[in-house]
Scaffold this motif. Structure first.
Motif, PDB file in Angstrom:
ATOM      1  N   GLY A 124       1.079   2.464  -0.250  1.00 12.63           N
ATOM      2  CA  GLY A 124      -0.098   2.339   0.605  1.00 12.63           C
ATOM      3  C   GLY A 124      -0.983   3.571   0.521  1.00 12.63           C
ATOM      4  N   HIS A 125      -2.254   3.412   0.972  1.00 13.22           N
ATOM      5  CA  HIS A 125      -3.152   4.577   0.846  1.00 13.22           C
ATOM      6  C   HIS A 125      -2.753   5.715   1.773  1.00 13.22           C
ATOM      7  CE1 HIS A 125      -5.148   2.426   4.087  1.00 13.22           C
ATOM      8  NE2 HIS A 125      -5.524   1.461   3.268  1.00 13.22           N
ATOM      9  N   LYS A 168     -13.220  -6.784  -3.578  1.00 11.26           N
ATOM     10  CA  LYS A 168     -11.833  -7.149  -3.263  1.00 11.26           C
ATOM     11  C   LYS A 168     -11.386  -8.409  -3.993  1.00 11.26           C
ATOM     12  CE  LYS A 168     -11.240  -4.010   0.016  1.00 11.26           C
ATOM     13  NZ  LYS A 168     -10.395  -2.826  -0.234  1.00 11.26           N
TER      14      LYS A 168
END
Ligand code: UTP
Length: 450
Positions: free
Chosen positions: A208-209, A387
């Motif tokens: 994850g970021h 996206k």
């Protein structure tokens, strides 16, 4: 790979003892090199952490915090001019570092390669990495300094990303761009059993970021930023080409307020837009995921009809170096995502199962910050993420947003474009915000094309 690796001489036995023997189901059939690779991969996995995360995932929803609206700083602030001057000073003095997170898998876009290599829907087909490289070069030129840039990649895309930069001569940024790699975590099934990607490899996915803070520290980039004299880090995602990472107002407000973290926000386009919102959660600033915002609150408005929880997160942040240093290794909470995961069945045949991936989010650092602000910007100026392959947030919507913004810049500059004519492509090296556009305009019009 994870925080506390499982150690010991017999990794396969340790896994079997912990109910994870399926990882070594095909072990005896593998050639020695693949056996060694699998053991090495397994060695990096923290089985205790994984057990905790799986238990958390099965534990049901945790209690919702009490929410209250948050007030952002806007471009109408009486302090805007001071903030812009302060931000320009920070940039002129080389105290700003850029940080792009590009380690994600880009599953929804379905592009065969890192999202940063995706050619933007503009006439030049410039890839996202090249686009942001132009931003970094243009901001460095404008502020007569070399602003350093760190890019986070993951094992899922590191090699191709580095090859891409190498093949493009580092986009002219050799020496001022560095890469860091985030950690990976195994994907598991609904019973918490680790999934295989192949007979000799575990299905791993980036953490994850939120993994970016540790990645900066692990990869020596925090140290490098420090050596470069960076005081404020401008964090952004690789998939939003409209974003201005060198926005003096945003950077300046960060410095003026003495905050440790900031978030750029836009007004939500409709109450149920799938974006996290900035709010006070149990009295502390936070970003609340749209999945965690009850619908009645998502729709609630004030007396003027404005959404009470309408500050949509666009994942662009300011982060003080002191905060990054403090947060490195502190650990952010994990979120569980249910996703389709390609794996193998017991006989080794490929199949896709619904399983769990574990991710941390950068915005979970907000409650730990000593001072946080949200800065409201215009969606049409700064937000059009890429996206999906089609529909919302797709190449088509990004192309339209870039064109509309260029049209608007010409209009604001008093030189409206003829509605019938094609909109010229303005890449960031020409202009990355309205101010730089105004500086570039005489050249653009003199060239006769406009
Ligand atoms: P998203 O959450 O939109 O994920 O990431 P994604 O990988 O781009 O796309 P999907 O969800 O698989 O379709 C937003 C940003 O955060 C980065 C991405 O590269 C993108 O810039 N990110 C995400 C990471 O750097 N690492 C991660 O583990 C996840």
């Amino acid at each position: 790979v994870s925080e506390g690796p499982t150690s010991g001489p017999a990794i396969p036995d340790a896994f079997r003892a912990r109910g994870q023997g399926q990882v070594f189901r095909f072990f005896d059939e593998l050639p020695p090199a693949e056996q060694a690779a699998l053991v090495a991969q397994a060695q990096g996995i923290d089985l205790d952490l994984l057990k905790r995360l799986s238990a958390q995932a099965s534990g049901g929803d945790s209690a919702l915090p009490t929410l209250a609206p948050f007030t952002p700083i806007t471009r109408d602030s009486p302090e805007l001019d001071t903030a812009v001057a302060t931000g320009r000073d920070l940039l002129d003095e080389g105290k700003v570092g850029f940080f792009t997170v590009a380690g994600g898998q880009g599953t929804r876009l379905g592009y065969d390669g890192p999202k940063g290599c995706y050619p933007l829907p503009v006439p030049s087909r410039m890839p996202l990495f090249a686009w942001f490289a132009e931003c970094v070069r243009a901001a460095s030129r404008r502020h007569r300094t070399k602003l350093p840039w760190v890019i986070m990649v993951s094992a899922a895309n590191e090699e191709v990303t580095l090859d891409h930069f190498c093949a493009h001569d580092w986009f002219g940024l050799e020496g001022s761009v560095r890469f860091v790699r985030q950690r990976m975590l195994p994907a598991v099934d609904d019973d918490g059993r680790i999934l295989l990607a192949s007979r000799s490899s575990i299905a791993l996915s980036p953490n994850g970021h939120g993994g970016s803070i540790d990645a900066l520290a692990d990869g020596g980039a925090l140290q490098w930023f420090e050596e470069c004299g960076v005081e404020v880090v401008s964090y952004f995602q690789v998939d939003n080409p409209l974003l201005n990472p060198a926005d003096p107002a945003f950077l300046g407000f960060h410095r003026l307020g003495g905050w440790e973290m900031g978030a750029k926000v836009v007004l939500k386009s409709h109450p149920l837009e799938r974006a996290g919102v900035v709010a006070l959660a149990d009295g502390k600033p936070a970003i609340v995921e749209y999945t965690e915002l009850p619908e009645d609150l998502a729709r609630a408005t004030d007396a003027g009809g404005r959404l009470l929880y309408g500050l949509g997160n666009i994942a662009a942040h300011t982060l003080s170096m002191s905060f990054l240093r403090r947060m490195a290794g502190a650990g952010l909470p994990y979120h569980v995502a249910r996703k389709k995961i390609p794996t193998l069945d017991a006989s080794g045949e490929p199949l896709t199962v619904m399983g769990r991936k574990f991710e941390t989010f950068i915005f979970d650092a907000i409650p730990a910050a000593e001072g946080f602000f949200a800065f409201l910007t215009e969606r049409s100026e700064e937000f059009a993420p890429l996206k999906n392959a089609k529909g919302d947030d797709s190449p088509e919507t990004v192309a339209r947003a870039l064109e509309n913004r260029t049209r608007e810049w010409f209009r604001r500059a008093g030189k409206p474009l003829d509605p019938g004519r094609a909109v010229p492509e303005i890449t960031p090296f020409v202009a990355y915000d309205f101010d730089t556009f105004l500086l570039a305009l005489p050249g653009l019009t003199a060239s006769g094309g406009i």
